[in-house]
Design a protein around this motif. Structure first.
Motif, PDB file in Angstrom:
ATOM      1  N   PHE A 104       0.823  -1.205   0.000  1.00 34.93           N
ATOM      2  CA  PHE A 104       0.000   0.000   0.000  1.00 34.93           C
ATOM      3  C   PHE A 104       0.860   1.258   0.000  1.00 34.93           C
ATOM      4  O   PHE A 104       0.667   2.159  -0.811  1.00 34.93           O
ATOM      5  CB  PHE A 104      -0.941  -0.010   1.205  1.00 34.93           C
ATOM      6  N   PHE A 105       1.822   1.351   0.921  1.00 34.30           N
ATOM      7  CA  PHE A 105       2.653   2.560   0.996  1.00 34.30           C
ATOM      8  C   PHE A 105       3.479   2.761  -0.268  1.00 34.30           C
ATOM      9  O   PHE A 105       3.593   3.872  -0.783  1.00 34.30           O
ATOM     10  CB  PHE A 105       3.560   2.535   2.232  1.00 34.30           C
ATOM     11  N   ILE A 115       0.827  -1.358 -12.019  1.00 38.67           N
ATOM     12  CA  ILE A 115       1.213  -2.707 -11.588  1.00 38.67           C
ATOM     13  C   ILE A 115       1.135  -2.801 -10.066  1.00 38.67           C
ATOM     14  O   ILE A 115       0.634  -3.795  -9.519  1.00 38.67           O
ATOM     15  CB  ILE A 115       2.614  -3.073 -12.110  1.00 38.67           C
ATOM     16  N   SER A 116       1.585  -1.762  -9.368  1.00 34.91           N
ATOM     17  CA  SER A 116       1.542  -1.787  -7.902  1.00 34.91           C
ATOM     18  C   SER A 116       0.113  -1.848  -7.384  1.00 34.91           C
ATOM     19  O   SER A 116      -0.168  -2.541  -6.403  1.00 34.91           O
ATOM     20  CB  SER A 116       2.287  -0.588  -7.313  1.00 34.91           C
ATOM     21  N   VAL A 117      -0.800  -1.148  -8.052  1.00 35.06           N
ATOM     22  CA  VAL A 117      -2.205  -1.194  -7.634  1.00 35.06           C
ATOM     23  C   VAL A 117      -2.774  -2.592  -7.898  1.00 35.06           C
ATOM     24  O   VAL A 117      -3.484  -3.146  -7.056  1.00 35.06           O
ATOM     25  CB  VAL A 117      -3.053  -0.116  -8.347  1.00 35.06           C
ATOM     26  N   MET A 118      -2.460  -3.160  -9.046  1.00 34.17           N
ATOM     27  CA  MET A 118      -2.954  -4.504  -9.359  1.00 34.17           C
ATOM     28  C   MET A 118      -2.442  -5.536  -8.349  1.00 34.17           C
ATOM     29  O   MET A 118      -3.192  -6.416  -7.924  1.00 34.17           O
ATOM     30  CB  MET A 118      -2.549  -4.909 -10.778  1.00 34.17           C
ATOM     31  N   VAL A 119      -1.178  -5.417  -7.941  1.00 34.90           N
ATOM     32  CA  VAL A 119      -0.630  -6.313  -6.922  1.00 34.90           C
ATOM     33  C   VAL A 119      -1.383  -6.106  -5.615  1.00 34.90           C
ATOM     34  O   VAL A 119      -1.757  -7.075  -4.931  1.00 34.90           O
ATOM     35  CB  VAL A 119       0.890  -6.098  -6.748  1.00 34.90           C
ATOM     36  N   VAL A 166      -4.446  -5.022  -5.183  1.00 37.12           N
ATOM     37  CA  VAL A 166      -5.794  -5.579  -5.312  1.00 37.12           C
ATOM     38  C   VAL A 166      -5.750  -7.107  -5.188  1.00 37.12           C
ATOM     39  O   VAL A 166      -6.579  -7.703  -4.502  1.00 37.12           O
ATOM     40  CB  VAL A 166      -6.463  -5.146  -6.635  1.00 37.12           C
ATOM     41  N   PHE A 167      -4.776  -7.718  -5.828  1.00 37.98           N
ATOM     42  CA  PHE A 167      -4.650  -9.179  -5.744  1.00 37.98           C
ATOM     43  C   PHE A 167      -4.448  -9.625  -4.296  1.00 37.98           C
ATOM     44  O   PHE A 167      -5.130 -10.536  -3.814  1.00 37.98           O
ATOM     45  CB  PHE A 167      -3.495  -9.668  -6.632  1.00 37.98           C
ATOM     46  N   SER A 169     -14.233  -0.750  -4.066  1.00 37.82           N
ATOM     47  CA  SER A 169     -13.450   0.369  -4.598  1.00 37.82           C
ATOM     48  C   SER A 169     -12.177  -0.114  -5.289  1.00 37.82           C
ATOM     49  O   SER A 169     -11.799   0.419  -6.338  1.00 37.82           O
ATOM     50  CB  SER A 169     -13.132   1.388  -3.498  1.00 37.82           C
ATOM     51  N   HIS A 170     -11.521  -1.112  -4.729  1.00 38.96           N
ATOM     52  CA  HIS A 170     -10.319  -1.648  -5.370  1.00 38.96           C
ATOM     53  C   HIS A 170     -10.661  -2.377  -6.671  1.00 38.96           C
ATOM     54  O   HIS A 170      -9.948  -2.255  -7.665  1.00 38.96           O
ATOM     55  CB  HIS A 170      -9.585  -2.599  -4.417  1.00 38.96           C
ATOM     56  N   THR A 171     -11.747  -3.128  -6.650  1.00 42.02           N
ATOM     57  CA  THR A 171     -12.162  -3.848  -7.857  1.00 42.02           C
ATOM     58  C   THR A 171     -12.609  -2.879  -8.943  1.00 42.02           C
ATOM     59  O   THR A 171     -12.398  -3.141 -10.140  1.00 42.02           O
ATOM     60  CB  THR A 171     -13.274  -4.858  -7.508  1.00 42.02           C
ATOM     61  N   LEU A 172     -13.185  -1.752  -8.545  1.00 39.08           N
ATOM     62  CA  LEU A 172     -13.558  -0.718  -9.521  1.00 39.08           C
ATOM     63  C   LEU A 172     -12.337  -0.256 -10.304  1.00 39.08           C
ATOM     64  O   LEU A 172     -12.416   0.001 -11.511  1.00 39.08           O
ATOM     65  CB  LEU A 172     -14.229   0.460  -8.820  1.00 39.08           C
TER      66      LEU A 172
END
Length: 163
Positions: A32-33, A54-58, A60-61, A100-103
């Motif tokens: 997150f950070f 890529i960091s957001v996708m990781v 979310v996963f 929100s993350h899946t959005l």
């Protein structure tokens, strides 16, 4: 704020999902950070979207892995996969965190503008912060209770104490 009964504490310590949650929670926090810094960098400079993405996708996963394994943990401890009375508010708000993350992921595949995606990620991360606060607050309260029932602080993490 509910805390664990002695029986729930015992089930918590014995759950095979506790080590998974105890490991992934701080990992997700670090992701997150790191991701937040990349998103802010992108918003300020307009550069680095793909690394931030890529960091957001990781993130979310890992969030979804935590949600699924957390449901198994909650079943072990409270007898419900979700919305046990002891974790109702955390689960309620976790739903918004997951949405929100899946959005963000949906927006990415729908080819939303990069800056729009960055702001969606910020909103998702705000929901994550609020939810993380709930969990940390409950952890602090329950840590005191665990200690008062004879568990060591290391007993909070089953693979450390050997429980």
């Amino acid at each position: 704020m509910s805390t664990y009964t002695p029986e729930q504490m015992l089930r918590r310590q014995k759950s095979k999902w506790m080590p998974v949650q105890a490991f992934l929670a701080p990992v997700q926090f670090v992701i997150f950070f790191f991701s937040l810094a990349l998103i802010i960098y992108f918003i300020i400079t307009g550069n680095g979207f793909w690394v931030a993405n890529i960091s957001v996708m990781v993130k979310v996963f890992v969030l979804w892995v935590m949600a699924v394994t957390g449901a198994f943990w909650e079943k072990d401890v409270f007898g419900h996969y979700a919305f046990a009375k002891e974790f109702w508010w955390e689960d309620f708000f976790s739903t918004f965190v997951l949405i929100s993350h899946t959005l963000y992921v949906i927006g990415f595949f729908l080819k939303w503008e990069e800056m729009t995606l960055a702001y969606v990620a910020l909103v998702a991360y705000l929901t994550y912060c609020i939810n993380a606060y709930q969990f940390v607050r409950k952890y602090v309260v329950n840590r005191r209770k665990l200690k008062s029932h004879g568990y060591t602080i290391a007993g909070d993490i089953p693979w450390v104490s050997g429980s």
